[in-house]
Design an enzyme around this catalytic site. Structure first.
Site, short mmCIF file in Angstrom:
data_model
loop_
_atom_site.label_atom_id
_atom_site.label_comp_id
_atom_site.label_asym_id
_atom_site.label_seq_id
_atom_site.Cartn_x
_atom_site.Cartn_y
_atom_site.Cartn_z
N CYS A 1 1.16 -1.16 0.11
CA CYS A 1 0.14 0.33 -0.36
C CYS A 1 0.47 1.14 -0.26
O CYS A 1 0.27 2.23 -1.12
CB CYS A 1 -0.62 0.21 1.00
SG CYS A 1 -0.07 -0.27 3.21
N HIS B 1 -2.60 5.60 6.06
CA HIS B 1 -1.53 5.35 7.04
C HIS B 1 -1.54 7.27 5.90
O HIS B 1 -2.13 7.64 5.03
CB HIS B 1 -0.88 4.95 5.90
CG HIS B 1 -0.36 3.89 5.73
ND1 HIS B 1 -0.21 2.96 7.21
CD2 HIS B 1 -0.34 2.42 4.74
CE1 HIS B 1 -0.37 1.66 6.86
NE2 HIS B 1 -0.49 1.35 5.36
N1 LIG Z 1 -4.14 -4.99 4.74
C1 LIG Z 1 -3.02 -3.75 4.48
O1 LIG Z 1 -3.15 -2.67 5.31
C2 LIG Z 1 -2.28 -4.81 3.44
C3 LIG Z 1 -2.38 -3.63 2.68
C4 LIG Z 1 -0.85 -3.43 1.04
C5 LIG Z 1 -1.01 -4.67 0.67
N2 LIG Z 1 -1.45 -6.13 1.73
C6 LIG Z 1 -0.51 -7.58 1.96
O2 LIG Z 1 -1.55 -8.67 1.37
C7 LIG Z 1 -1.54 -9.92 1.40
C8 LIG Z 1 -2.43 -9.98 2.51
O3 LIG Z 1 -2.75 -8.99 3.62
P1 LIG Z 1 -4.42 -9.17 4.34
O4 LIG Z 1 -4.15 -7.99 4.71
O5 LIG Z 1 -5.10 -9.48 3.40
O6 LIG Z 1 -4.39 -10.05 4.83
P2 LIG Z 1 -5.40 -10.63 5.82
O7 LIG Z 1 -7.00 -10.15 5.74
O8 LIG Z 1 -5.19 -11.82 7.00
O9 LIG Z 1 -5.96 -11.96 4.80
C9 LIG Z 1 -5.39 -13.07 4.72
C10 LIG Z 1 -6.49 -14.00 3.97
O10 LIG Z 1 -5.73 -15.27 3.49
C11 LIG Z 1 -6.49 -16.48 4.26
N3 LIG Z 1 -5.00 -17.63 4.98
C12 LIG Z 1 -4.40 -18.00 5.38
N4 LIG Z 1 -3.26 -18.08 5.35
C13 LIG Z 1 -4.02 -19.26 3.65
C14 LIG Z 1 -3.98 -20.62 3.18
N5 LIG Z 1 -2.46 -21.19 3.12
N6 LIG Z 1 -4.44 -20.40 1.88
C15 LIG Z 1 -4.97 -19.23 1.12
N7 LIG Z 1 -5.18 -18.59 2.13
C16 LIG Z 1 -4.88 -18.70 3.34
C17 LIG Z 1 -6.88 -16.12 5.76
O11 LIG Z 1 -8.05 -16.57 6.06
P3 LIG Z 1 -8.11 -17.74 6.92
O12 LIG Z 1 -7.26 -18.76 7.66
O13 LIG Z 1 -9.29 -17.80 7.71
O14 LIG Z 1 -8.54 -18.24 5.67
C18 LIG Z 1 -7.03 -14.27 5.28
O15 LIG Z 1 -7.91 -14.13 5.46
C19 LIG Z 1 0.18 -9.59 2.01
O16 LIG Z 1 0.84 -9.61 1.71
C20 LIG Z 1 -0.08 -8.06 2.49
O17 LIG Z 1 1.17 -8.15 3.28
C21 LIG Z 1 -2.19 -5.83 2.94
#
Ligand SMILES: NC(=O)c1ccc[n+]([C@@H]2O[C@H](COP(=O)([O-])OP(=O)(O)OC[C@H]3O[C@@H](n4cnc5c(N)ncnc54)[C@H](OP(=O)(O)O)[C@@H]3O)[C@@H](O)[C@H]2O)c1
Length: 337
Positions: A140, A220
């Site tokens: 982000c 942010h």
């Molecule tokens: N949030 C932010 O602000 C943001 C911004 C930009 C980029 N990112 C990046 O985007 C990525 C995801 O972040 P997020 O914030 O979306 O995380 P998140 O909200 O924790 O979502 C990730 C999802 O993946 C699922 N998961 C966990 N292990 C898994 C597996 N082995 N296979 C398939 N699904 C799985 C989890 O749910 P279940 O375990 O319940 O299935 C969870 O809902 C990261 O690399 C992060 O750095 C995040």
């Protein structure tokens, strides 16, 4: 229609799924999760086919009365592209799954840069991802910086970027994150990892970044200084930034003084989940001192990467060029502030 699978249906994954479904040239094959929680219920409610990401845990979905369409490898096989939106580090572990099925994959900014053949930002380097097999859509903060730097480099040339990133402690749903009552230099050592990450998009850019974490969840905030190779007036720079489709220059008359009112504005406009896909640059803050540009911008961490993922899907499949893809994505989502 491009068939897109979403592996990981959390903060980023569910937004990308909805954005993909809104496109005229894409369909969501399905979404994959490990657990039958509220987001799994939401996926079914939204009409997505749900796949189990971990086979041994599939029966938990049955126990919760949530119907699965199949296992994640079936989803990957059907997809033309998979968007991996799993927690940081899991994407790299999933890479072999995508290779086994010969399916190109997008990863998110939490993965290290070497997970992809290329790091991606639609405004800055769309062409580098054309035909690539593994593409990392940058974080982000890096997305927000890249969108701002790209037009400045093209128009004026950039000597050096200095950015202080005041980062939200966690997303609204991340109840375990902090700080709760503190202001943390984070990381304490300089530069923060953000500068090197921006250099995955602009390898020859001189950039120093400092990071902090604060007790906030909404957005942010970046305090930016860019030393330009020219000395345009502040008004000229403002017009340049206003002409960029994913930069929203906040007009003075709106009386928006921070992230809270920005999110309120997004809600008032009916944005899904109060998302702000654009960088929000305060018009009043755009100032020039000799060749030094100063400004403040707010970045909605949960959503600014969403249109970038959509464009990266078109890049890896060679379905459109940068201009056409960005226009299509913006029209479909309603990016129009
Ligand atoms: N949030 C932010 O602000 C943001 C911004 C930009 C980029 N990112 C990046 O985007 C990525 C995801 O972040 P997020 O914030 O979306 O995380 P998140 O909200 O924790 O979502 C990730 C999802 O993946 C699922 N998961 C966990 N292990 C898994 C597996 N082995 N296979 C398939 N699904 C799985 C989890 O749910 P279940 O375990 O319940 O299935 C969870 O809902 C990261 O690399 C992060 O750095 C995040």
């Amino acid at each position: 229609m491009l068939q897109v699978g979403i592996n990981g249906y959390g903060t980023i994954g569910k937004r990308v799924a909805d954005a993909v479904r809104a496109q005229p040239d894409m369909e969501v094959v399905g979404v994959a999760k490990t657990r039958p929680n509220f987001e799994a219920e939401g996926a079914i409610e939204n009409g997505y086919s749900l796949y189990a990401a971990i086979e041994e845990r599939a029966e938990r979905f049955d126990d919760a009365g949530i119907e699965l369409t199949g296992m994640v490898d079936e989803m990957v096989e059907q997809a033309d592209v998979v968007v991996d939106a799993c927690p940081s580090g899991i994407g790299a572990e999933n890479k072999s799954l995508y290779d086994e099925h010969d399916t190109p994959a997008l990863y998110q900014g939490g993965e290290s840069a070497d997970v992809g053949d290329v790091s991606f930002n639609a405004r800055a380097n769309f062409e580098d991802a054309v035909g690539a097999r593994h593409v990392r859509v940058v974080s982000c903060n890096t997305t927000g910086l890249s969108r701002l730097i790209a037009p400045l480099r093209e128009e004026y040339g950039v000597e050096k970027v200095r950015a202080t990133l005041v980062r939200r402690g966690g997303d609204p749903a991340q109840s375990g994150r902090g700080p709760i009552n503190d202001i943390l230099p984070n990381p304490i050592s300089l530069p923060s990892h953000h500068g090197p990450d921006v250099k995955t998009i602009f390898p020859d850019l001189a950039i120093d970044t400092l990071g902090l974490k604060v007790p906030a969840t909404l957005m942010h905030m970046h305090s930016i200084n860019v030393s330009l190779e020219a000395e345009p007036g502040a008004e000229e720079v403002r017009e340049l930034l206003e002409s960029q489709s994913r930069l929203f220059v906040v007009p003075e008359h709106m009386d928006i003084d921070g992230a809270g009112k920005l999110k309120e504005f997004a809600m008032d406009r009916g944005r899904p989940r109060a998302d702000f896909w654009e960088n929000c640059v305060w018009g009043e803050s755009i100032s020039m001192e000799d060749n030094d540009l100063y400004l403040f911008q707010a970045i909605h961490q949960e959503s600014d990467v969403v249109p970038e993922n959509v464009d990266a899907i078109r890049a890896v499949t060679n379905a459109a060029d940068a201009r056409e893809s960005v226009e299509t994505t913006n029209d479909a989502l309603g990016i129009s502030f």
